[in-house]
Design an enzyme around this catalytic site. Structure first.
Site, PDB file in Angstrom:
ATOM      1  N   HIS A   1       0.841  -1.197   0.000  1.00 16.88           N
ATOM      2  CA  HIS A   1       0.000   0.000   0.000  1.00 16.88           C
ATOM      3  C   HIS A   1       0.869   1.236   0.000  1.00 16.88           C
ATOM      4  O   HIS A   1       2.064   1.176   0.317  1.00 16.88           O
ATOM      5  CB  HIS A   1      -0.874   0.005   1.260  1.00 16.88           C
ATOM      6  CG  HIS A   1      -0.037   0.082   2.495  1.00 16.88           C
ATOM      7  ND1 HIS A   1       0.497  -1.032   3.110  1.00 16.88           N
ATOM      8  CD2 HIS A   1       0.417   1.144   3.197  1.00 16.88           C
ATOM      9  CE1 HIS A   1       1.227  -0.664   4.147  1.00 16.88           C
ATOM     10  NE2 HIS A   1       1.195   0.654   4.218  1.00 16.88           N
TER      11      HIS A   1
ATOM     12  N   HIS B   1       5.124   6.745  -1.167  1.00 15.76           N
ATOM     13  CA  HIS B   1       5.937   5.563  -1.471  1.00 15.76           C
ATOM     14  C   HIS B   1       5.199   4.284  -1.110  1.00 15.76           C
ATOM     15  O   HIS B   1       4.179   4.318  -0.410  1.00 15.76           O
ATOM     16  CB  HIS B   1       7.233   5.611  -0.662  1.00 15.76           C
ATOM     17  CG  HIS B   1       6.964   5.403   0.801  1.00 15.76           C
ATOM     18  ND1 HIS B   1       6.509   6.417   1.620  1.00 15.76           N
ATOM     19  CD2 HIS B   1       7.013   4.285   1.577  1.00 15.76           C
ATOM     20  CE1 HIS B   1       6.316   5.941   2.828  1.00 15.76           C
ATOM     21  NE2 HIS B   1       6.605   4.646   2.837  1.00 15.76           N
TER      22      HIS B   1
HETATM   23  P1  2AM Z   1       4.910   3.025   5.309  1.00 12.07           P
HETATM   24  O1  2AM Z   1       3.805   3.858   4.792  1.00 12.07           O
HETATM   25  O2  2AM Z   1       6.238   3.618   5.139  1.00 12.07           O
HETATM   26  O3  2AM Z   1       4.919   1.633   4.803  1.00 12.07           O
HETATM   27  C1  2AM Z   1       1.530   0.493   9.273  1.00 12.07           C
HETATM   28  O4  2AM Z   1       2.574   0.537  10.167  1.00 12.07           O
HETATM   29  C2  2AM Z   1       1.775   1.412   8.095  1.00 12.07           C
HETATM   30  O5  2AM Z   1       1.664   2.774   8.476  1.00 12.07           O
HETATM   31  C3  2AM Z   1       3.146   1.216   7.529  1.00 12.07           C
HETATM   32  O6  2AM Z   1       3.016   0.861   6.222  1.00 12.07           O
HETATM   33  C4  2AM Z   1       3.896   2.495   7.789  1.00 12.07           C
HETATM   34  O7  2AM Z   1       4.782   3.007   6.898  1.00 12.07           O
HETATM   35  C5  2AM Z   1       2.843   3.477   8.153  1.00 12.07           C
HETATM   36  N1  2AM Z   1       3.296   4.183   9.366  1.00 12.07           N
HETATM   37  C6  2AM Z   1       3.578   3.665  10.556  1.00 12.07           C
HETATM   38  N2  2AM Z   1       3.907   4.636  11.431  1.00 12.07           N
HETATM   39  C7  2AM Z   1       3.823   5.783  10.768  1.00 12.07           C
HETATM   40  C8  2AM Z   1       4.040   7.133  11.106  1.00 12.07           C
HETATM   41  N3  2AM Z   1       4.409   7.495  12.324  1.00 12.07           N
HETATM   42  N4  2AM Z   1       3.890   8.036  10.133  1.00 12.07           N
HETATM   43  C9  2AM Z   1       3.525   7.698   8.893  1.00 12.07           C
HETATM   44  N5  2AM Z   1       3.291   6.430   8.508  1.00 12.07           N
HETATM   45  C10 2AM Z   1       3.445   5.495   9.429  1.00 12.07           C
END
Ligand code: 2AM
Length: 388
Positions: free
Chosen positions: A224, A308
């Site tokens: 995603h 991304h």
């Molecule tokens: P990603 O978008 O880089 O993959 C569940 O953990 C999802 O939420 C992950 O896919 C993660 O990163 C995103 N995520 C987790 N913590 C986050 C944060 N503090 N800020 C933004 N995205 C976050």
């Protein structure tokens, strides 16, 4: 569905937007209908069935109860059996029709969807009377009193905020993206110039020779592109995003994302997404560099630069790192000459020291997605299954 119906139950991309309808036909989607008894869920269910005749509908035969938290096994056994069958038969569209007021039941359903690789869409009819308990009392087939409905309304109005909102890749696009990531790592692992630079930047404790694929062993289960991380409502200002008109209008809508680069750092492997104007509308205004990071990367980069898809992480690294790594590389790209530049079949590969490599693709990769939320809480642990 005719315009008459849509006037009553509201406008939804999965009923009215041709691009979305075509995409949903090839996706794997679990529609969770949610709302008070009499609010129009069955009209909505019928409209979905008309649009997607091959879909599977699972509905509870039991009368609604105010306290669904008392999850009664019999009540849901038949629905769950139907769902299991639908997942096994790989039905493209599955619709589960009940009030779905209790968070616990929603958690069960969304966890099932996650485990079976289905995208979840939680949808409520937008009928004018959906919250009008007096009117609902006269309308519901279950002869509920206004008091009973009022008590249900409280659970209904506990807005369901997901762990995060984002664009979820259809299975086929996810497969292609995984293959691209594998090929990318394979190509890098066969390049002398890459290995020489990269190995000096990572911790590799094994006796064996460094192995890039083994190093990036943490892979997300659900591919995603996160738009807004909400942590089920814990993140400040996420409610405003969750309840915004742009999210409401675009929820369930299909989007084709353009992947313009693949990158690797000692911590993460990711795909850079270049958002178009419509996609930028869903990108939160305050996000760049402010979630999970220290904000130092956010300066001066164009809006949406962090977009991304996380493809893999090194041990003990969390998925949130991927977006921060991308911002860092983009900053370096702006201000610095690469230390290595290699023309490869798919584009140009550049290194900016400290193991930061980016392959800018000559031809972008297009991935099909649906905009929705990620809801399950019952993950063990959550970060292992969805992110890294
Ligand atoms: P990603 O978008 O880089 O993959 C569940 O953990 C999802 O939420 C992950 O896919 C993660 O990163 C995103 N995520 C987790 N913590 C986050 C944060 N503090 N800020 C933004 N995205 C976050």
């Amino acid at each position: 569905m005719g315009a008459k119906h849509s006037k009553v139950i509201g406008n939804f991309p999965f009923l009215n937007d041709n691009g979305t309808i075509e995409t949903i036909k090839e996706a794997h989607t679990l529609f969770v209908l949610r709302g008070l008894p009499g609010s129009g869920k069955s009209i909505l269910g019928k409209a979905i069935k008309e649009k997607y005749p091959q879909s599977l509908a699972c509905a509870s035969k039991f009368p609604p109860v105010a306290d669904e938290a008392e999850t009664d096994c019999d009540r849901y056994a038949q629905v769950d059996e139907g769902l299991e069958w639908g997942f096994k038969e790989i039905k493209n569209v599955i619709v589960v029709d009940d009030n779905h007021l209790a968070a616990k039941r929603l958690d069960h359903l969304t966890s099932l969807a996650r485990d079976n690789d289905y995208i979840v869409l939680i949808v409520s009819p937008k009928t004018e009377w959906r919250n009008d308990c007096e009117k609902l009392a006269t309308q519901s087939q279950w002869k509920l009193t206004v008091e009973q409905l009022n008590s249900m309304k409280q659970s209904y109005q506990e807005y369901i905020i997901p762990y995060f909102f984002g664009w979820f890749l259809l299975r086929r696009s996810a497969q292609e993206m995984r293959k691209n990531a594998e090929d990318f790592l394979k190509q890098l692992s066969e390049m002398e110039v890459f290995l020489k630079e990269f190995v000096g930047c990572v911790e590799w404790h094994s006796e064996e020779k460094f192995n890039l694929q083994e190093y990036f062993q943490k892979k997300p289960r659900t591919l995603h592109c996160t738009t807004k991380f909400c942590n089920y409502g814990e993140v400040p200002v996420c409610r405003a995003y969750a309840e915004s008109k742009v999210v409401e209008d675009n929820y369930s809508k299909a989007f084709t994302l353009q992947v313009v680069a693949l990158f690797v750092t000692p911590r993460t492997v990711g795909a850079r997404v270049l958002l178009n104007k419509n996609q930028e509308l869903l990108w939160p205004k305050e996000q760049e560099g402010d979630d999970g990071g220290d904000g130092k990367e956010k300066a001066d980069l164009p809006f949406g630069s962090r977009a991304h898809i996380t493809l893999a992480c090194a041990p003990r690294v969390k998925a949130v790192q991927t977006g921060l790594d991308l911002l860092h590389i983009l900053k370096l790209e702006e201000g610095k000459q690469p230390t290595h530049e290699v023309d490869v079949e798919k584009g140009q590969l550049c290194c900016y020291d400290e193991g930061q490599w980016i392959l800018n693709l000559t031809k972008p990769i297009e991935v099909k997605t649906l905009f929705s939320g990620f809801y399950p809480k019952k993950t063990e642990p959550i970060t292992e299954s969805v992110g890294c």
